[in-house]
Design an enzyme around this catalytic site. Structure first.
Site, short mmCIF file in Angstrom:
data_model
loop_
_atom_site.label_atom_id
_atom_site.label_comp_id
_atom_site.label_asym_id
_atom_site.label_seq_id
_atom_site.Cartn_x
_atom_site.Cartn_y
_atom_site.Cartn_z
N VAL A 1 104.09 103.85 110.44
CA VAL A 1 103.49 105.20 110.43
C VAL A 1 102.92 105.53 111.81
CG1 VAL A 1 101.67 106.64 109.43
CG2 VAL A 1 102.97 105.10 107.96
N LYS B 1 99.93 101.12 89.52
CA LYS B 1 100.14 100.16 90.62
C LYS B 1 100.42 98.80 90.01
CE LYS B 1 99.69 99.98 95.22
NZ LYS B 1 100.03 100.96 96.24
N GLY C 1 96.76 101.05 115.23
CA GLY C 1 97.95 100.62 114.50
C GLY C 1 99.14 101.48 114.87
N VAL C 2 100.13 100.85 115.50
CA VAL C 2 101.33 101.60 115.89
C VAL C 2 102.56 100.99 115.23
CG1 VAL C 2 100.41 102.58 118.02
CG2 VAL C 2 101.46 100.31 118.09
N GLY C 3 102.41 100.65 113.94
CA GLY C 3 103.53 100.12 113.16
C GLY C 3 104.43 101.26 112.72
P1 NAD Z 1 102.89 98.57 109.28
O1 NAD Z 1 102.66 97.18 108.83
O2 NAD Z 1 104.25 98.96 109.76
O3 NAD Z 1 101.86 98.96 110.45
C1 NAD Z 1 100.55 98.52 110.47
C2 NAD Z 1 100.25 98.11 111.90
O4 NAD Z 1 98.87 97.75 112.00
C3 NAD Z 1 101.06 96.88 112.35
O5 NAD Z 1 101.74 97.18 113.55
C4 NAD Z 1 99.98 95.81 112.55
O6 NAD Z 1 100.28 94.91 113.60
C5 NAD Z 1 98.77 96.66 112.87
N1 NAD Z 1 97.50 95.97 112.69
C6 NAD Z 1 97.16 95.02 111.78
N2 NAD Z 1 95.91 94.61 111.97
C7 NAD Z 1 95.42 95.33 113.01
C8 NAD Z 1 94.17 95.37 113.68
N3 NAD Z 1 93.16 94.57 113.34
N4 NAD Z 1 94.01 96.24 114.70
C9 NAD Z 1 95.02 97.04 115.09
N5 NAD Z 1 96.24 97.04 114.49
C10 NAD Z 1 96.42 96.19 113.47
O7 NAD Z 1 102.43 99.50 108.05
P2 NAD Z 1 102.69 101.05 107.86
O8 NAD Z 1 103.77 101.24 106.86
O9 NAD Z 1 102.77 101.73 109.18
O10 NAD Z 1 101.34 101.48 107.13
C11 NAD Z 1 100.14 101.66 107.87
C12 NAD Z 1 99.02 102.11 106.93
O11 NAD Z 1 99.40 103.34 106.31
C13 NAD Z 1 98.71 101.15 105.79
O12 NAD Z 1 97.33 101.24 105.49
C14 NAD Z 1 99.52 101.70 104.63
O13 NAD Z 1 98.97 101.32 103.38
C15 NAD Z 1 99.37 103.18 104.89
N6 NAD Z 1 100.43 104.01 104.31
C16 NAD Z 1 101.72 103.84 104.68
C17 NAD Z 1 102.71 104.66 104.15
C18 NAD Z 1 104.15 104.52 104.56
O14 NAD Z 1 104.92 105.43 104.29
N7 NAD Z 1 104.53 103.44 105.23
C19 NAD Z 1 102.36 105.65 103.22
C20 NAD Z 1 101.02 105.84 102.87
C21 NAD Z 1 100.05 105.00 103.42
#
Ligand code: NAD
Length: 348
Positions: A182, A78, A178-180
């Site tokens: 993933v 990392k 969290g509905v980002g």
């Molecule tokens: P993202 O930033 O697109 O989504 C995260 C969401 O969480 C955002 O919509 C944000 O507004 C929301 N959020 C932040 N604080 C919050 C809170 N207090 N309460 C509720 N929601 C809140 O990120 P992502 O790419 O969807 O990743 C989400 C998680 O999955 C992270 O922990 C990331 O490390 C993990 N992850 C992602 C991937 C990937 O392929 N993107 C792979 C492995 C792990």
């Protein structure tokens, strides 16, 4: 360094400083036993260098376990860049970072993590070939989130089968935090199967969009822990399973894509003691790194990615079954398997 609480026999920990661009970066290579170390680069405004070091040590170890559990020919590493991702980025900074990666001669491959975009990685790629997660180029794998979400969806089904005796999610109530990237794709899969969704996020626009297309009920951020649901799926932040939230959970399953869900290692046994089945985060969310690994291999193939994803879900099932047989916490079982895979590669 060797006495650092997060040090775990890392093969190499490299500090880089480039005065001209202001780059301060740490690249931690935990293990290359299974192949070159791979893991994202995080850009974060740490308060101290000590915090940056701790993150690099902890996250690189996590990548060794994640890559081992996904059956990938990759070790764990990392990178962290110490700086503000909103104000501290420049072409020169990422070029210097690219040169730093290149100086490790392929023992570490980088990709995006928090604070880093595909555009940043495109600049890194002008200085080194040891970079993935690009959205341009022959083998580019693009956004890993849809594959991560598909893996999490299938992992939730595998967990439901163990907890409820059926992997059907029709009619099950699921809280999604969290509905980002993933979480959004995950909600689509869950709704398509007929699950009832309760969602939260701090981004109101995202919440509205997901609710409109899936029929999900929206709750305030802190209320998500108190919902009367079958499954709790964290897809936002780390450390959400902690001594304050655990007693509030009514779910029988915790399974989601967020990294580092357990605030402290003791939460693993605490979940088991409360009769909650926990799908270890670095196993269930391995779809994204599988997608990145396809790019590192030099020839992206959707079939290869899907084959690896199938094996990953089988592995998750084996972890859950062994944990049940031994009445052991699931994270402990996953770590034992990951360490055994790494040790076997080391000795051969
Ligand atoms: P993202 O930033 O697109 O989504 C995260 C969401 O969480 C955002 O919509 C944000 O507004 C929301 N959020 C932040 N604080 C919050 C809170 N207090 N309460 C509720 N929601 C809140 O990120 P992502 O790419 O969807 O990743 C989400 C998680 O999955 C992270 O922990 C990331 O490390 C993990 N992850 C992602 C991937 C990937 O392929 N993107 C792979 C492995 C792990």
């Amino acid at each position: 360094m060797f006495d650092h609480p997060s040090f775990d026999g890392h093969e190499g920990v490299h500090m880089f400083e480039d005065a001209a661009s202001g780059l301060k970066a740490i690249i931690a290579v935990h293990s290359t036993a299974l192949g070159p170390a791979a893991g994202g680069c995080r850009m974060w405004n740490y308060d101290t260098g000590e915090e940056a070091l701790r993150d690099a040590l902890r996250l690189s170890k996590g990548m060794s376990f994640k890559n081992a559990m996904a059956g990938l020919p990759l070790g764990g590493g990392k990178a962290v860049i110490w700086g503000n991702s909103k104000t501290g980025k420049s072409k020169e900074l990422f070029e210097a970072f690219g040169r730093a990666i290149n100086s490790l001669n392929g023992s570490y491959y980088t990709a995006e993590d928090v604070g880093i975009s595909p555009q940043d990685m495109q600049i890194v790629a002008t200085q080194t070939e040891y970079v993935a997660g690009l959205d341009q180029g022959d083998a580019a794998s693009g956004d890993p989130s849809p594959i991560t979400a598909l893996g999490v969806y299938r992992g939730i089904k595998a967990s439901a089968k163990r907890a409820f005796g059926s992997d059907s999610l029709e009619g099950r109530t699921i809280a999604v935090q969290g509905v980002g990237h993933v979480g959004g794709y995950l909600c689509d899969h869950l709704a398509e199967e007929g699950a009832h969704l309760i969602i939260t996020d701090i981004d109101q626009d995202l919440l509205k969009a997901v609710s409109e297309r899936t029929g999900a009920k929206i709750v305030a951020s802190d209320e998500i822990y108190d919902q009367d649901v079958d499954i709790f799926s964290p897809n936002a932040l780390g450390a959400v399973i902690n001594p304050e939230t655990l007693p509030r959970l009514k779910a029988k399953v915790v399974a989601g894509g967020a990294n580092n869900q357990l605030a402290i290692a003791e939460m693993d046994a605490a979940l088991r003691d409360r009769g909650i089945l926990y799908a270890p985060d670095y196993v269930i969310n391995g779809g994204g790194i599988i997608n990145v690994a396809a790019e590192i291999s030099g020839a992206y193939s959707r079939n290869w990615v899907m084959g690896k994803l199938n094996i990953l879900i089988e592995t998750l099932g084996e972890v859950l079954d062994e944990a049940k047989d031994r009445n052991a916490p699931t994270n402990e079982v996953a770590e034992k398997i990951a360490r055994a895979r790494i040790a076997e590669a080391q000795s051969s």
